[in-house]
Design an enzyme around this catalytic site. Structure first.
Site, short mmCIF file in Angstrom:
data_model
loop_
_atom_site.label_atom_id
_atom_site.label_comp_id
_atom_site.label_asym_id
_atom_site.label_seq_id
_atom_site.Cartn_x
_atom_site.Cartn_y
_atom_site.Cartn_z
N SER A 102 -2.30 4.75 6.83
CA SER A 102 -3.15 4.08 5.71
C SER A 102 -4.35 4.80 5.79
CB SER A 102 -3.20 2.68 5.38
OG SER A 102 -3.65 2.28 4.15
N ASP A 243 -6.51 6.58 -0.39
CA ASP A 243 -6.42 6.61 1.07
C ASP A 243 -5.52 7.52 1.57
OD1 ASP A 243 -4.70 4.92 0.15
OD2 ASP A 243 -4.80 3.58 1.88
N ASP A 245 -2.65 7.10 2.54
CA ASP A 245 -1.10 7.20 2.41
C ASP A 245 -0.95 6.90 0.72
OD1 ASP A 245 -1.78 4.47 2.51
OD2 ASP A 245 0.25 3.83 3.10
N ASP A 247 -1.63 4.47 -0.93
CA ASP A 247 -1.35 2.98 -1.94
C ASP A 247 -2.61 2.51 -2.28
OD1 ASP A 247 -2.35 2.33 0.65
OD2 ASP A 247 -0.69 1.08 1.02
#
Length: 451
Positions: A102, A243, A245, A247
């Protein structure tokens, strides 16, 4: 072995804490725990990753573990976490695996798991997987041979399918809006600019050239200074930062002022209440959300439910109560009508759609929330539980709560993924919040010093 699962999956320094051997063991344990092995055909798993170089290594280990357990694997390559969840649901797969840490720096990586339907795992399922890994049960299972070994296939159009889904959710075209998007040199580098353009926006993409090493490197949702500058330099209506990833979604106004997840949630909640889409006129947030959000929602006639920190707990409340919107101050926003997990690109689309539909600026829309000054100190510790629960720490927290009364609050929380204790204080003024937070942080440091 210490606790394997944190707030959001398994996470650690790649090839040190999170080794290929551990990744393989987690994959096998997850396959046997989640897959419906009594069906007439082999279980199916969807595997994706972000742009970290170590993701290539860990992907190979995870795929080996899954296929050794008899699962067929669909590799989707570099895609956002919510895209992997979406494709897991679309494929009716038994298991989804996302390799990402993340917002963490590049040396880290992680394993996020999704069950049938693309939903994050409840605590009890994580506990079963963790127990299997800890007991070395991976080696005890009978391994299939011959035709029983799983097969691997690559899905080449997963990104296109995901983008089409996202754009299809937008309630209003984005024509006339100019946006700068910071892709964090991560999983959003391709899909975010494409999705925003297809929805009608004029897009300037920055930090969209991942090389495996530069993910989250002074960019993305945790480092928005470059985004602020780019928005002003390009005369954009807003900026959006994701960010690693993708999400998360945080934004900045045309003047470069940050709009955090609390404000984004408030904007979307008001829009959805007006359209009748906000079920029970209720928003779900975590205990980390600013008190200003609660006050703003109350003024708008919207009820706020608080959960533990982590979008998984927001999701559990949303699903359990049949609600339509929730999220975190960090920018994880969940819209269950369109996604099974937090989706930064989906959030960005709906935020801009509200701007386009109303003709209002982001700054004007965000003004619905007046935030209390909030100070967050991440204290490195040797032991998270000791740092948070030591008697001297608790005494300092009680003293602070008595001082603040109803004009503020204190939240002390061990990180779920790092050796940190998070000290958050809200107060009537920033100086008071910082002074109180520093006092508590000093007690935490003394109670559990780093090695």
């Amino acid at each position: 072995m210490g606790r394997l699962f944190g707030t959001d999956g398994v996470r650690g320094r790649a090839n040190a804490d999170l080794t290929p051997e551990l990744a393989l063991a987690v994959a096998v344990a997850a396959a046997h725990t989640l897959a419906e092995t009594d069906r007439s055909h082999p279980p199916l798993a969807v595997v994706g990753r972000d742009t970290r170089a170590s993701g290539e290594m860990l992907e190979a280990a995870v795929v080996a573990g899954l296929t050794s357990a008899g699962a067929n694997v669909v590799r989707v390559g570099v895609l956002p976490t919510p895209a992997v969840a979406f494709l897991t649901a679309e494929a009716k797969a038994d298991l989804g695996v996302m390799l990402s840490a993340s917002h963490n720096p590049m040396p880290d990586n992680g394993i996020k798991l999704f069950a049938v339907g693309g939903h994050k795992l409840p605590d009890e399922i994580e506990a079963r997987i963790e127990a299997a890994v800890e007991a070395n049960a991976v080696t005890a299972w009978d391994r299939p041979t011959g035709a029983g070994v799983g097969r691997v296939h690559d899905l080449l159009d997963g990104a296109d399918h995901y983008v089409q889904h996202l754009v299809g959710t937008v309630p209003h075209r984005l024509d006339g809006i100019k946006v700068v998007v910071d892709c964090a040199n991560g999983a959003a580098a391709e899909v975010a600019p494409v999705a925003y353009r297809e929805a009608g926006a004029e897009v300037v993409a920055i930090h969209a050239e991942p090389d495996g090493l530069n993910i989250n490197d002074d960019c993305g949702s945790n480092h928005i200074d470059a985004l602020r500058e780019a928005v002003v330099a390009h005369g954009a209506h807003l900026g959006i930062a994701h960010d690693g990833d993708a999400d998360r979604c945080v934004a900045v106004t045309a003047d470069g002022v940050e709009v955090d997840g609390d404000q984004v949630m408030a904007i979307l909640a008001v829009a959805m209440r007006e359209s009748g889409a906000l079920t029970d006129d209720t928003l779900v947030a975590t205990v980390m959300s600013n008190l200003g959000l609660r006050l703003a929602m109350s003024a708008q006639g919207i009820r706020l439910i608080e959960t533990k920190v982590g979008d998984r707990y927001v999701l559990e409340e949303l699903r359990g109560s049949g609600l339509a919107l929730g999220g975190e101050q960090s920018g994880h926003i969940v819209m269950p009508a369109y996604a099974t997990t937090g989706d930064g690109v989906l959030t960005g689309l709906h935020l801009m759609a509200r701007m386009a539909a109303t003709g209002r600026t982001l700054a004007d829309l965000a003004a619905v929330v007046t935030k209390l000054p909030q100070v967050l100190i991440n204290v490195p510790v040797g032991d998270r539980s000791v740092g948070a629960a030591a008697p001297a720490v608790r005494a300092e927290v009680e003293r602070a709560e008595a001082e603040l009364g109803e004009t503020g609050r204190v939240l002390l929380r061990p990180s779920g993924t790092e050796l940190l204790v998070r000290v958050m204080v809200e107060a009537a003024t920033e100086s008071v919040a910082r002074e109180v937070a520093e006092r508590i942080a000093e007690q935490v440091r003394a109670a559990s010093p780093t090695v």
